[in-house]
Scaffold this motif. Sequence first.
Motif, PDB file in Angstrom:
ATOM      1  N   HIS A   1       0.733  -1.292   0.084  1.00  0.00           N
ATOM      2  CA  HIS A   1      -0.030  -0.007  -0.252  1.00  0.00           C
ATOM      3  C   HIS A   1       0.863   1.233   0.060  1.00  0.00           C
ATOM      4  N   GLY A   2       0.312   2.300  -0.684  1.00  0.00           N
ATOM      5  CA  GLY A   2       1.015   3.529  -0.506  1.00  0.00           C
ATOM      6  C   GLY A   2       0.379   4.858  -0.709  1.00  0.00           C
ATOM      7  N   VAL A   3       1.044   5.717  -0.270  1.00  0.00           N
ATOM      8  CA  VAL A   3       0.385   7.213  -0.234  1.00  0.00           C
ATOM      9  C   VAL A   3       0.873   7.827  -1.562  1.00  0.00           C
ATOM     10  N   PHE A   4      -0.091   8.714  -2.371  1.00  0.00           N
ATOM     11  CA  PHE A   4       0.308   9.316  -3.545  1.00  0.00           C
ATOM     12  C   PHE A   4      -0.503  10.498  -3.555  1.00  0.00           C
ATOM     13  N   ALA A   5       0.193  11.497  -4.250  1.00  0.00           N
ATOM     14  CA  ALA A   5      -0.406  12.863  -4.660  1.00  0.00           C
ATOM     15  C   ALA A   5      -0.626  13.171  -6.112  1.00  0.00           C
ATOM     16  N   PRO A   6      -1.367  13.938  -6.541  1.00  0.00           N
ATOM     17  CA  PRO A   6      -1.420  14.109  -8.088  1.00  0.00           C
ATOM     18  C   PRO A   6      -0.240  14.715  -8.353  1.00  0.00           C
ATOM     19  N   ARG A   7       0.223  14.231  -9.819  1.00  0.00           N
ATOM     20  CA  ARG A   7       1.414  14.813 -10.297  1.00  0.00           C
ATOM     21  C   ARG A   7       1.435  16.307 -10.395  1.00  0.00           C
ATOM     22  N   GLY A   8       2.490  16.893 -10.304  1.00  0.00           N
ATOM     23  CA  GLY A   8       2.421  18.399 -10.047  1.00  0.00           C
ATOM     24  C   GLY A   8       2.553  19.065  -8.729  1.00  0.00           C
ATOM     25  N   THR A   9       2.315  18.284  -7.905  1.00  0.00           N
ATOM     26  CA  THR A   9       2.279  18.797  -6.418  1.00  0.00           C
ATOM     27  C   THR A   9       3.623  19.274  -5.980  1.00  0.00           C
ATOM     28  N   PRO A  10       3.673  20.219  -5.611  1.00  0.00           N
ATOM     29  CA  PRO A  10       5.089  21.128  -5.237  1.00  0.00           C
ATOM     30  C   PRO A  10       5.988  20.428  -4.459  1.00  0.00           C
ATOM     31  N   PRO A  11       7.142  20.207  -4.860  1.00  0.00           N
ATOM     32  CA  PRO A  11       8.150  19.148  -4.085  1.00  0.00           C
ATOM     33  C   PRO A  11       8.183  19.792  -2.617  1.00  0.00           C
ATOM     34  N   ALA A  12       8.164  20.603  -2.348  1.00  0.00           N
ATOM     35  CA  ALA A  12       8.103  21.120  -0.841  1.00  0.00           C
ATOM     36  C   ALA A  12       6.771  20.466  -0.063  1.00  0.00           C
ATOM     37  N   VAL A  13       5.788  20.471  -0.728  1.00  0.00           N
ATOM     38  CA  VAL A  13       4.569  19.792  -0.120  1.00  0.00           C
ATOM     39  C   VAL A  13       4.837  18.010  -0.210  1.00  0.00           C
ATOM     40  N   VAL A  14       5.461  17.534  -1.088  1.00  0.00           N
ATOM     41  CA  VAL A  14       5.641  16.254  -1.070  1.00  0.00           C
ATOM     42  C   VAL A  14       6.719  15.984   0.141  1.00  0.00           C
ATOM     43  N   GLN A  15       7.732  16.754   0.094  1.00  0.00           N
ATOM     44  CA  GLN A  15       8.745  16.570   1.444  1.00  0.00           C
ATOM     45  C   GLN A  15       7.751  16.542   2.720  1.00  0.00           C
ATOM     46  N   LYS A  16       7.144  17.527   2.816  1.00  0.00           N
ATOM     47  CA  LYS A  16       6.412  17.587   4.127  1.00  0.00           C
ATOM     48  C   LYS A  16       5.429  16.269   4.401  1.00  0.00           C
ATOM     49  N   LEU A  17       4.976  15.997   3.170  1.00  0.00           N
ATOM     50  CA  LEU A  17       3.909  14.652   3.428  1.00  0.00           C
ATOM     51  C   LEU A  17       4.843  13.487   3.674  1.00  0.00           C
ATOM     52  N   SER A  18       5.945  13.430   2.780  1.00  0.00           N
ATOM     53  CA  SER A  18       6.991  12.076   3.156  1.00  0.00           C
ATOM     54  C   SER A  18       7.477  12.086   4.487  1.00  0.00           C
ATOM     55  N   ALA A  19       7.784  13.264   5.160  1.00  0.00           N
ATOM     56  CA  ALA A  19       8.284  13.290   6.294  1.00  0.00           C
ATOM     57  C   ALA A  19       7.289  13.086   7.455  1.00  0.00           C
ATOM     58  N   ALA A  20       5.915  13.336   7.042  1.00  0.00           N
ATOM     59  CA  ALA A  20       4.895  13.116   7.974  1.00  0.00           C
ATOM     60  C   ALA A  20       4.701  11.555   7.850  1.00  0.00           C
ATOM     61  N   LEU A  21       4.627  11.074   6.868  1.00  0.00           N
ATOM     62  CA  LEU A  21       4.457   9.668   6.721  1.00  0.00           C
ATOM     63  C   LEU A  21       5.590   8.613   7.527  1.00  0.00           C
TER      64      LEU A  21
END
Length: 320
Positions: free
Chosen positions: A246-266
């Motif tokens: 199982h994984g967590v995914f965001a739509p393509r084009g999500t700002p890298p800084a947001v991806v980074q925050k989500l990944s750190a939270a995960l």
Amino acid sequence: MRLFAIIAALACATAASAQDYPARPINIIVPAAAGGPTDAISRITAQAMGKILGQQITIENAGGAGGTIGTGRVVRADPDGYTLLIYHVGLSTAATLYRKLAYDTKSAFAAIGLVTEAPMTIIGRPGLPPDTLKELVAYLKGAGATTTLANAGIGSASHLCGMLLTSQLQLTLTTVPYRGTGPVMNDLIGKQVDMTCDQATNTTGPILSKQVKAYAITTKSRLNSLPDLPTADEAGLKGFELAVWHGVFAPRGTPPAVVQKLSAALTGALKDPDLVKRFREISTEPMPADKATPAAAQQKLASEIDRWAPIIKAAGEYAD
Ligand code: ASP
């Protein structure tokens, strides 16, 4: 000059919004019915990530068409970090099974990270005559040829597991599709369907309370939480093994800084003692930190699409 000013203003706004992120609740779309295993994993993960992000994370169940309806909604959502997807191996099988998908699964997402890999169990309704996997095989090949096998639609994990089972045993069973295996479990306990193959994250409770009959677990070794349940291999299905990532995914084009925050939270969430305890209670473990990364999840998705594509094409059976 004006154009430059607009671009600079937009860049500042994006940076500011990434800095403030998340400024409002996040919605996670789970493309399977409420009360099932993906739902359970998602709710536990969302709660732990929400604690770290300091925001509420809601879960929206959008099952149907092997998860492609809910997945499509995430693909089309604004890539702002407020609409995310939690789903599983079905993402990669659907990429080939559904030839008319409106998105390219490999490139549709900004991956956040992997969550867990859950074992599956082969289970039957109360009162199904066989007591062991060996007896089940004999039954399905004889008096039980009309047995019904429920799944969460073409491309779902339960569908995959059922396909592996029937192809290894060289039998054809009547399959009954649902929008997720939460409702399957209700109907199995209510004896409306005979069998299913589902993540242990959904079946551990009903197995322990003897509400369903359990025949095998699809891991290499037995589970601590279900010590009496033999592995499929031990019980006679040689080499039968399946785990559902199982994984967590965001739509393509999500700002890298947001991806980074989500990944750190995960990554942080997967170390939360409450999450670890709740995962263990439903027979699974959090992904190790190196797999909870965007790169690992992106790589897993791509390699799983490549792994299943030739198998599905060789079988020549598509969902559309
Ligand atoms: N276990 C389901 C599947 O077979 C999905 C779910 O309801 O979580 O894919």
